[in-house]
Design a protein around this motif. Structure first.
Motif, PDB file in Angstrom:
ATOM      1  N   GLU A 253       0.985  -1.159  -0.043  1.00 62.59           N
ATOM      2  CA  GLU A 253       0.003   0.061  -0.138  1.00 62.59           C
ATOM      3  C   GLU A 253       0.933   1.409  -0.149  1.00 62.59           C
ATOM      4  OE1 GLU A 253      -3.610   2.049   2.652  1.00 62.59           O
ATOM      5  OE2 GLU A 253      -2.652   0.001   3.228  1.00 62.59           O
ATOM      6  N   LYS A 254       1.896   1.435   0.796  1.00 59.54           N
ATOM      7  CA  LYS A 254       2.709   2.453   0.932  1.00 59.54           C
ATOM      8  C   LYS A 254       3.668   2.661  -0.505  1.00 59.54           C
ATOM      9  CE  LYS A 254       4.808   5.881   2.977  1.00 59.54           C
ATOM     10  NZ  LYS A 254       3.960   7.051   3.068  1.00 59.54           N
ATOM     11  N   ALA A 255       3.846   1.338  -1.043  1.00 59.43           N
ATOM     12  CA  ALA A 255       4.533   1.450  -1.937  1.00 59.43           C
ATOM     13  C   ALA A 255       3.645   2.097  -3.296  1.00 59.43           C
ATOM     14  CB  ALA A 255       5.054  -0.027  -2.844  1.00 59.43           C
ATOM     15  N   GLN A 256       2.606   1.638  -3.331  1.00 66.85           N
ATOM     16  CA  GLN A 256       1.666   2.335  -4.261  1.00 66.85           C
ATOM     17  C   GLN A 256       1.676   4.035  -4.112  1.00 66.85           C
ATOM     18  OE1 GLN A 256      -1.770  -0.089  -3.745  1.00 66.85           O
ATOM     19  NE2 GLN A 256      -1.451  -1.197  -5.582  1.00 66.85           N
ATOM     20  N   SER A 257       1.311   4.336  -2.826  1.00 61.51           N
ATOM     21  CA  SER A 257       1.239   5.484  -2.524  1.00 61.51           C
ATOM     22  C   SER A 257       2.420   6.526  -3.204  1.00 61.51           C
ATOM     23  CB  SER A 257       0.941   5.647  -1.070  1.00 61.51           C
ATOM     24  OG  SER A 257       1.238   7.173  -0.791  1.00 61.51           O
ATOM     25  N   LEU A 258       3.688   5.997  -2.924  1.00 61.25           N
ATOM     26  CA  LEU A 258       4.664   6.557  -3.380  1.00 61.25           C
ATOM     27  C   LEU A 258       5.119   6.569  -4.713  1.00 61.25           C
ATOM     28  CD1 LEU A 258       7.337   4.886  -0.314  1.00 61.25           C
ATOM     29  CD2 LEU A 258       6.777   7.269  -0.649  1.00 61.25           C
ATOM     30  N   TYR A 259       4.579   5.536  -5.065  1.00 59.83           N
ATOM     31  CA  TYR A 259       4.828   5.249  -6.685  1.00 59.83           C
ATOM     32  C   TYR A 259       3.931   6.488  -7.541  1.00 59.83           C
ATOM     33  CZ  TYR A 259       4.694   3.363 -11.453  1.00 59.83           C
ATOM     34  OH  TYR A 259       4.887   3.159 -12.868  1.00 59.83           O
ATOM     35  N   PHE A 260       2.943   6.735  -6.955  1.00 57.82           N
ATOM     36  CA  PHE A 260       2.043   7.721  -7.619  1.00 57.82           C
ATOM     37  C   PHE A 260       2.379   9.008  -7.419  1.00 57.82           C
ATOM     38  CE2 PHE A 260      -1.321   4.096  -7.334  1.00 57.82           C
ATOM     39  CZ  PHE A 260      -1.300   3.926  -8.754  1.00 57.82           C
ATOM     40  N   GLN A 261       3.476   9.292  -6.674  1.00 61.49           N
ATOM     41  CA  GLN A 261       4.183  10.632  -6.478  1.00 61.49           C
ATOM     42  C   GLN A 261       4.996  10.824  -7.616  1.00 61.49           C
ATOM     43  OE1 GLN A 261       2.870  12.629  -4.060  1.00 61.49           O
ATOM     44  NE2 GLN A 261       1.490  11.161  -3.649  1.00 61.49           N
ATOM     45  N   ILE A 262       5.499   9.958  -8.284  1.00 63.03           N
ATOM     46  CA  ILE A 262       6.713  10.159  -9.296  1.00 63.03           C
ATOM     47  C   ILE A 262       6.017  10.489 -10.552  1.00 63.03           C
ATOM     48  CG2 ILE A 262       8.162   8.773 -10.649  1.00 63.03           C
ATOM     49  CD1 ILE A 262       8.520   6.497  -8.737  1.00 63.03           C
ATOM     50  N   ILE A 263       6.374  11.785 -10.861  1.00 65.21           N
ATOM     51  CA  ILE A 263       5.788  12.765 -11.997  1.00 65.21           C
ATOM     52  C   ILE A 263       5.830  11.543 -13.334  1.00 65.21           C
ATOM     53  CG2 ILE A 263       5.801  14.594 -13.525  1.00 65.21           C
ATOM     54  CD1 ILE A 263       6.925  16.031 -10.938  1.00 65.21           C
ATOM     55  N   ASN A 264       7.114  11.167 -13.566  1.00 62.58           N
ATOM     56  CA  ASN A 264       7.325  10.302 -14.845  1.00 62.58           C
ATOM     57  C   ASN A 264       7.645   9.006 -14.484  1.00 62.58           C
ATOM     58  OD1 ASN A 264       7.774   9.421 -17.592  1.00 62.58           O
ATOM     59  ND2 ASN A 264       9.555  11.143 -17.877  1.00 62.58           N
ATOM     60  N   THR A 265       6.643   8.022 -14.950  1.00 65.69           N
ATOM     61  CA  THR A 265       6.946   6.550 -14.683  1.00 65.69           C
ATOM     62  C   THR A 265       7.309   5.912 -15.981  1.00 65.69           C
ATOM     63  OG1 THR A 265       4.496   6.191 -14.838  1.00 65.69           O
ATOM     64  CG2 THR A 265       5.727   6.723 -12.511  1.00 65.69           C
ATOM     65  N   ASP A 266       7.449   6.624 -16.958  1.00 60.97           N
ATOM     66  CA  ASP A 266       7.893   5.866 -18.260  1.00 60.97           C
ATOM     67  C   ASP A 266       9.290   5.085 -18.353  1.00 60.97           C
ATOM     68  OD1 ASP A 266       5.179   6.361 -18.807  1.00 60.97           O
ATOM     69  OD2 ASP A 266       5.954   8.422 -19.926  1.00 60.97           O
ATOM     70  N   SER A 267       9.873   5.578 -17.351  1.00 58.63           N
ATOM     71  CA  SER A 267      11.531   4.979 -17.291  1.00 58.63           C
ATOM     72  C   SER A 267      11.486   3.509 -17.178  1.00 58.63           C
ATOM     73  CB  SER A 267      12.287   5.415 -16.099  1.00 58.63           C
ATOM     74  OG  SER A 267      11.968   5.231 -15.000  1.00 58.63           O
ATOM     75  N   ARG A 268      12.512   2.733 -17.433  1.00 58.77           N
ATOM     76  CA  ARG A 268      12.623   1.275 -17.144  1.00 58.77           C
ATOM     77  C   ARG A 268      12.212   1.127 -15.754  1.00 58.77           C
ATOM     78  NH1 ARG A 268      17.529  -1.905 -19.425  1.00 58.77           N
ATOM     79  NH2 ARG A 268      18.721  -0.103 -18.278  1.00 58.77           N
ATOM     80  N   ILE A 269      12.993   1.797 -14.767  1.00 58.82           N
ATOM     81  CA  ILE A 269      12.817   1.467 -13.521  1.00 58.82           C
ATOM     82  C   ILE A 269      11.344   1.607 -13.023  1.00 58.82           C
ATOM     83  CG2 ILE A 269      13.174   2.426 -11.055  1.00 58.82           C
ATOM     84  CD1 ILE A 269      15.683   3.415 -12.109  1.00 58.82           C
ATOM     85  N   GLY A 270      10.548   2.698 -13.639  1.00 64.59           N
ATOM     86  CA  GLY A 270       9.237   2.955 -13.298  1.00 64.59           C
ATOM     87  C   GLY A 270       8.381   1.927 -13.721  1.00 64.59           C
ATOM     88  N   GLN A 271       8.498   1.306 -14.986  1.00 65.86           N
ATOM     89  CA  GLN A 271       7.813   0.435 -15.380  1.00 65.86           C
ATOM     90  C   GLN A 271       7.859  -0.974 -14.909  1.00 65.86           C
ATOM     91  OE1 GLN A 271       8.560   0.930 -19.504  1.00 65.86           O
ATOM     92  NE2 GLN A 271       6.759   1.851 -20.117  1.00 65.86           N
ATOM     93  N   ASN A 272       9.135  -1.336 -14.325  1.00 64.60           N
ATOM     94  CA  ASN A 272       9.324  -2.427 -13.634  1.00 64.60           C
ATOM     95  C   ASN A 272       8.859  -2.623 -12.222  1.00 64.60           C
ATOM     96  OD1 ASN A 272      11.261  -4.962 -14.933  1.00 64.60           O
ATOM     97  ND2 ASN A 272      11.816  -2.586 -15.885  1.00 64.60           N
TER      98      ASN A 272
END
Length: 376
Positions: A253-272
């Protein structure tokens, strides 16, 4: 006459979705997210700071120039400084600048350390910041323990009052795997009220991610929450470390919350990270949709197609085993493999990278005398 001198010279776990899966989801999850397995057998030293910040090459070039300059002096400069220290004389800025650009060994560093302590004792106004200079010298000579001990010494609080010194020291310890000591540097920096930079947040979150303990997780989330409450800019790289750490601590749940704070998630790290979050939360169908979109999109020839870590896909396969989406997962993973969109790089490999820094400008040939003159 000595003049003043300035700042110079998941290996592949198994074939995805193989008929007989002997490893449990929990077991594979531990392998994907635990640092010990991820880093097993690896010897590469990965820095989180770019050369723009460390500036080791620039420091070494200036050392060469100073070396050329001090060769014309009568006697060994370090010996002269050592004698001055023995006579309990004050150390001035011009002496310290030359000394820190002259050290070549651990023995030299003993003189340099004594000199900075003497300088700090007798100087109340520091016009020149010697902290980064001393830390870069430690960096060059592999003296990370000395750097850590000196920068955390309360008596040197005014000498090391800049973020750069703390950041380089933390990066030094990070590359050596001394994560506990690196976290101590971050804590000292926080306690002394030294302002965190973007690099500090990356180093702090990266260190906590490597430690992967309940305490480091608490520190990481507290730093992020405080920065968000103050509207401080948090780099995507720092958020990515925090997301991965939350997953390691099984706090989806916290991981999802933090993830959605990332402005650009199109990077390889973001997608993985996104696929990993979905796999861990049981949202296999949505994970398949993301993978399918990455495969089916008509990418221009000059754009590299998205790549997914084998370890992440293995975990998704295991999570879908005997479920309604198992065949879909097998199919899309096979398509990704055929399209060369599966990488053997681990998630840890993607997270612990050295930023490229700014593009170097064409070098203009300079005379040594001009270089020395610029810093004296």
């Amino acid at each position: 006459m000595v003049q003043s001198v300035g700042t110079m010279a998941l290996a592949r776990v198994c074939k995805c979705c193989r008929p007989v899966v002997k490893e449990s989801f929990k077991g594979l999850l531990c392998r994907v997210l635990q640092p010990g397995w991820i880093e097993g057998g690896k010897t590469a030293k990965r820095h989180l700071l770019s050369e723009d910040i460390i500036r080791l090459q620039d420091f070494q070039e200036r050392k060469l120039a100073v070396g050329y300059f001090v060769n014309g002096l009568n006697g060994n400069f370090i010996d002269l400084l050592s004698e001055k220290l023995q006579r309990n004389e004050q150390i001035y800025s011009r002496d310290l600048k030359i000394l820190l650009h002259s050290c070549q060994s651990a023995d030299d560093m003993k003189v340099a350390t004594e000199a900075i302590y003497r300088y700090a004792e007798n100087t109340t106004f520091h016009q020149f910041k010697f902290g980064p200079l001393f830390i870069r010298l430690c960096y060059e000579l592999g003296q990370e323990d000395l750097a850590a001990a000196t920068i955390t010494d309360q008596s040197m609080k005014e000498f090391f009052n800049d973020a750069t010194s703390f950041n380089i020291t933390t990066d030094m310890l990070f590359t050596k795997g001394s994560y506990e000591h690196a976290l101590k540097i971050i804590k000292t920096m926080k306690k002394r009220g030294v302002e965190f930079t973007k690099d500090t947040f990356i180093l702090a979150c990266g260190t906590c991610y490597k430690l992967n303990t309940p305490e480091s997780y608490r520190i990481c989330t507290a730093l992020i929450d405080e920065a968000e409450s103050k509207d401080l800019p948090i780099p995507r790289h720092a958020y990515s470390f925090a997301v991965a750490l939350a997953l390691r601590q099984n706090d989806v749940e916290k991981a999802q919350s933090l993830y959605f704070q990332i402005i650009n998630t199109d990077s390889r790290i973001g997608q993985n990270l996104r696929v990993l979050i979905l796999a861990m939360s049981g949202e296999v169908a949505e994970a398949v949709s993301i993978l399918s979109a990455a495969h089916l999109y008509k990418w221009p020839s000059f754009v590299k197609k998205p790549e997914f870590c084998q370890e992440v896909l293995d975990l998704l396969c295991l999570r879908s085993e005997d479920g309604p989406h198992m065949m879909k997962v097998k199919k899309i993973v096979r398509h990704l493999e055929e399209a060369n969109q599966v990488t053997q790089q681990t998630l840890d490999d993607l997270l612990c990278f050295t930023p490229p820094g700014k593009r170097e400008q064409p070098l203009v040939e300079r005379r040594i005398s001009r270089t020395v003159k610029a810093v004296i």
